[in-house]
Design an enzyme around this catalytic site. Sequence first.
Site: not given
Length: 141
Positions: A73, A48, A75, A78, A46
């Site tokens: 936002s 992040e 998950c 992350c 992801h």
Amino acid sequence: MQAALDEARQGYAEGGVPIGCVLVRGDKIVGAGHNRRVQKNSAILHGEMDALEATGRKPGSWYKDVTLYTTLSPCPMCTGAILLYGIPRVVIGENASFRGEEAHLAERGVNVKVLDDAGCRQLMTNFMAEKPELWNEDIGI
């Protein structure tokens, strides 16, 4: 946030999920990344996670002065990384497309700010309409 959005656009141009992230310490970007699950055939890259990887190995105390900027936002995965490393501030581009674990971050003392950025929101809205199956895969559906 502009640097995170640029990362998201790069991921989108590469055929991936348009989520970008940068880590800032002081006034310097120390790590940048974007969702590269498609590009790297990865289960976990992801935005992040990619930005944390780009930051390199650091002691936990190093993160106490870091702000994480993400276009969407975070998950649960992350969020766990944010909490593991003790990142104290998270700035989110938008959460209308997906509401992650913001409440959990706040409950654990992380300063969370949502910008409701139109550029971040439009990029995700377009992507979700164009590639719903890829979006569902990315969020574990």
